[in-house]
Design a protein around this motif. Structure first.
Motif, PDB file in Angstrom:
ATOM      1  N   ALA A 130     -32.673   6.215   7.817  1.00 45.30           N
ATOM      2  CA  ALA A 130     -32.915   5.350   6.650  1.00 45.30           C
ATOM      3  C   ALA A 130     -33.667   4.136   7.229  1.00 45.30           C
ATOM      4  CB  ALA A 130     -31.340   4.762   6.055  1.00 45.30           C
ATOM      5  N   LYS A 131     -33.242   3.724   8.250  1.00 41.22           N
ATOM      6  CA  LYS A 131     -34.258   2.553   8.830  1.00 41.22           C
ATOM      7  C   LYS A 131     -35.811   2.774   9.106  1.00 41.22           C
ATOM      8  CE  LYS A 131     -34.816  -1.610  10.319  1.00 41.22           C
ATOM      9  NZ  LYS A 131     -34.878  -2.884   9.550  1.00 41.22           N
ATOM     10  N   ASN A 189     -42.051   3.094   4.401  1.00 43.08           N
ATOM     11  CA  ASN A 189     -41.667   1.905   3.062  1.00 43.08           C
ATOM     12  C   ASN A 189     -41.032   2.649   2.092  1.00 43.08           C
ATOM     13  OD1 ASN A 189     -41.374  -0.691   2.144  1.00 43.08           O
ATOM     14  ND2 ASN A 189     -43.371  -0.796   1.038  1.00 43.08           N
ATOM     15  N   LYS A 190     -40.002   3.623   2.294  1.00 37.29           N
ATOM     16  CA  LYS A 190     -39.467   4.492   1.351  1.00 37.29           C
ATOM     17  C   LYS A 190     -37.985   4.414   1.646  1.00 37.29           C
ATOM     18  CE  LYS A 190     -43.240   7.852  -0.657  1.00 37.29           C
ATOM     19  NZ  LYS A 190     -43.241   9.247  -0.671  1.00 37.29           N
ATOM     20  N   ASP A 191     -37.273   4.853   0.465  1.00 34.01           N
ATOM     21  CA  ASP A 191     -35.800   5.218   0.901  1.00 34.01           C
ATOM     22  C   ASP A 191     -35.897   6.649   1.674  1.00 34.01           C
ATOM     23  OD1 ASP A 191     -32.834   4.601   0.210  1.00 34.01           O
ATOM     24  OD2 ASP A 191     -33.207   6.697  -0.078  1.00 34.01           O
ATOM     25  N   GLU A 234     -36.163   9.578  -0.734  1.00 32.39           N
ATOM     26  CA  GLU A 234     -37.531   9.952  -1.461  1.00 32.39           C
ATOM     27  C   GLU A 234     -38.741  10.500  -0.516  1.00 32.39           C
ATOM     28  OE1 GLU A 234     -38.518   5.839  -2.645  1.00 32.39           O
ATOM     29  OE2 GLU A 234     -37.093   5.735  -3.907  1.00 32.39           O
ATOM     30  N   SER A 244     -37.469   5.489   7.789  1.00 30.72           N
ATOM     31  CA  SER A 244     -38.183   5.764   6.724  1.00 30.72           C
ATOM     32  C   SER A 244     -38.795   4.694   6.022  1.00 30.72           C
ATOM     33  CB  SER A 244     -37.528   6.456   5.564  1.00 30.72           C
ATOM     34  OG  SER A 244     -36.370   5.875   5.266  1.00 30.72           O
ATOM     35  N   LYS A 245     -38.034   3.485   6.110  1.00 29.63           N
ATOM     36  CA  LYS A 245     -38.679   2.206   5.489  1.00 29.63           C
ATOM     37  C   LYS A 245     -39.631   1.643   6.455  1.00 29.63           C
ATOM     38  CE  LYS A 245     -34.405   1.042   2.861  1.00 29.63           C
ATOM     39  NZ  LYS A 245     -33.282   0.188   2.821  1.00 29.63           N
ATOM     40  N   VAL A 246     -39.483   1.826   7.817  1.00 29.64           N
ATOM     41  CA  VAL A 246     -40.405   1.079   8.754  1.00 29.64           C
ATOM     42  C   VAL A 246     -41.710   1.753   8.782  1.00 29.64           C
ATOM     43  CG1 VAL A 246     -40.858   0.876  11.193  1.00 29.64           C
ATOM     44  CG2 VAL A 246     -38.952   0.286  10.513  1.00 29.64           C
ATOM     45  N   ALA A 280     -46.982   3.207   6.312  1.00 25.68           N
ATOM     46  CA  ALA A 280     -46.965   2.220   5.382  1.00 25.68           C
ATOM     47  C   ALA A 280     -47.989   1.130   5.971  1.00 25.68           C
ATOM     48  CB  ALA A 280     -45.649   1.449   5.080  1.00 25.68           C
ATOM     49  N   GLU A 319     -28.146   0.889   9.334  1.00 27.79           N
ATOM     50  CA  GLU A 319     -28.285   1.471   7.729  1.00 27.79           C
ATOM     51  C   GLU A 319     -27.895   2.629   7.796  1.00 27.79           C
ATOM     52  OE1 GLU A 319     -31.961   0.589   6.039  1.00 27.79           O
ATOM     53  OE2 GLU A 319     -32.358  -1.091   7.148  1.00 27.79           O
TER      54      GLU A 319
END
Length: 324
Positions: free
Chosen positions: A249-250, A257-259, A262, A252-254, A320, A140
């Protein structure tokens, strides 16, 4: 009548005799006083002469004493400056010998390093943007303009505060790291973000001097074909963040749970802190403590204000997984 006259004559003779005796006594007293006065004057004059003589002797002795002290002072001063001159000559001779030894070491070291440098970089591929992009690890990838400035500044403040000033190799950082490794038990690498991009994408994790030299060479070449923002973006897109997450990118989601675009300041600082030791800082309490250190670095280097710092510190910045 005749008897009275005789008595009168006798009284006159006695009076005359007494008067003469009195006068004689006065003369004797006067003479004695005069002699005493003369004796006192002679004694006084003699004492004055003795005092004057003693004064002359004292003045001569004082003058002689002062002269001896002055001569002693001059002698001691001469000895002092002579010793100082000898010490200075010895010191200069030692400095010259040390300078000669250092010069020889520098020359020998320079020759050795040049040879080793040629050996280390021999056969390495030419560094280009395409080579960097083709070597990406992350699945990503996000463009540089999508990565928040707070995240970029957090990484720079923590990892390489002179990132925007050097050309890929920070000599000051390398010297400081070398001195630290010599005098303490801790170890420092002195690697720049540019060198870490090389290690992550172009070389390996091998802890060898050859790999270190090759990373330095690649970092220098990288700065000739890429901007600092492009190099920083390559670093952020491939950094390991734990939990099998490569790249911000990965990550921030892990973790949130955001892009990545953000993320707020508190989350950017925490994510940047995790990159230092993902196996340790993927626990929230450890990550929070590290986040505060990153924010301190950002505040110290002028990337954020005191109010922004305090607001980010007060933010709980929950993961998250903890929110769920």
């Amino acid at each position: 009548m005749a008897e009275n006259n005789v008595n009168k004559i006798r009284r006159r003779k006695v009076s005359s005799t007494n008067l003469k005796n009195t006068n004689n006594n006065k003369k004797i007293v006067n003479n004695t006083n005069n002699r005493n006065n003369n004796t006192k004057k002679r004694d006084f004059n003699s004492n004055n002469k003795k005092i004057a003589k003693n004064k002359r002797i004292s003045s001569a002795e004082e003058a002689r004493r002062r002269q001896e002290e002055q001569e002693q002072f001059e002698l001691e001063r001469e000895i002092y400056y002579r010793k100082k001159k000898i010490k200075r000559k010895k010191r200069m001779a030692l400095i010259k010998r040390l300078a000669a030894v250092i010069l020889v070491l520098v020359v020998v070291g320079g020759v050795f390093f040049s040879g080793f440098f040629v050996y280390a970089v021999h056969g390495s591929p030419k560094v280009t943007k395409e080579l960097i992009y083709d070597s990406y690890i992350s699945s990503e990838v996000v463009s540089a303009d999508k990565i928040p400035d707070d995240l970029k500044y957090a990484i720079v403040a923590m990892e390489d505060r002179r990132f925007y000033k050097h050309n890929g190799v920070d000599i000051k950082s390398l010297v400081r790291a070398a001195l630290n490794n010599l005098v303490t038990s801790s170890t420092q690498g002195g690697s720049t973000i540019d060198m870490q991009v090389s290690k992550n994408l172009l070389t390996s994790e091998d802890k060898t001097y050859k790999r270190k030299v090759l990373d330095m060479y690649n970092a220098l070449q990288m700065n000739k074909v890429m901007t600092k923002d492009e190099i920083l973006s390559a670093y952020l897109n491939n950094i390991y963040l734990g939990k099998s997450a490569y790249g911000v990118a990965k990550g921030s989601k892990v973790y949130f749970n955001k892009d990545v675009s953000e993320l707020n300041l508190a989350q950017c600082a925490m994510l940047a802190g995790i990159t230092n030791n993902p196996y340790r800082f993927n626990q929230h309490d450890q990550a929070k403590a590290r986040q505060i250190q990153v924010l301190n670095d950002m505040l110290e280097q002028g990337y954020i204000s005191k109010d922004e710092y305090q607001e980010a510190v007060d933010d709980p910045t929950l993961f998250a997984s903890e929110i769920d």
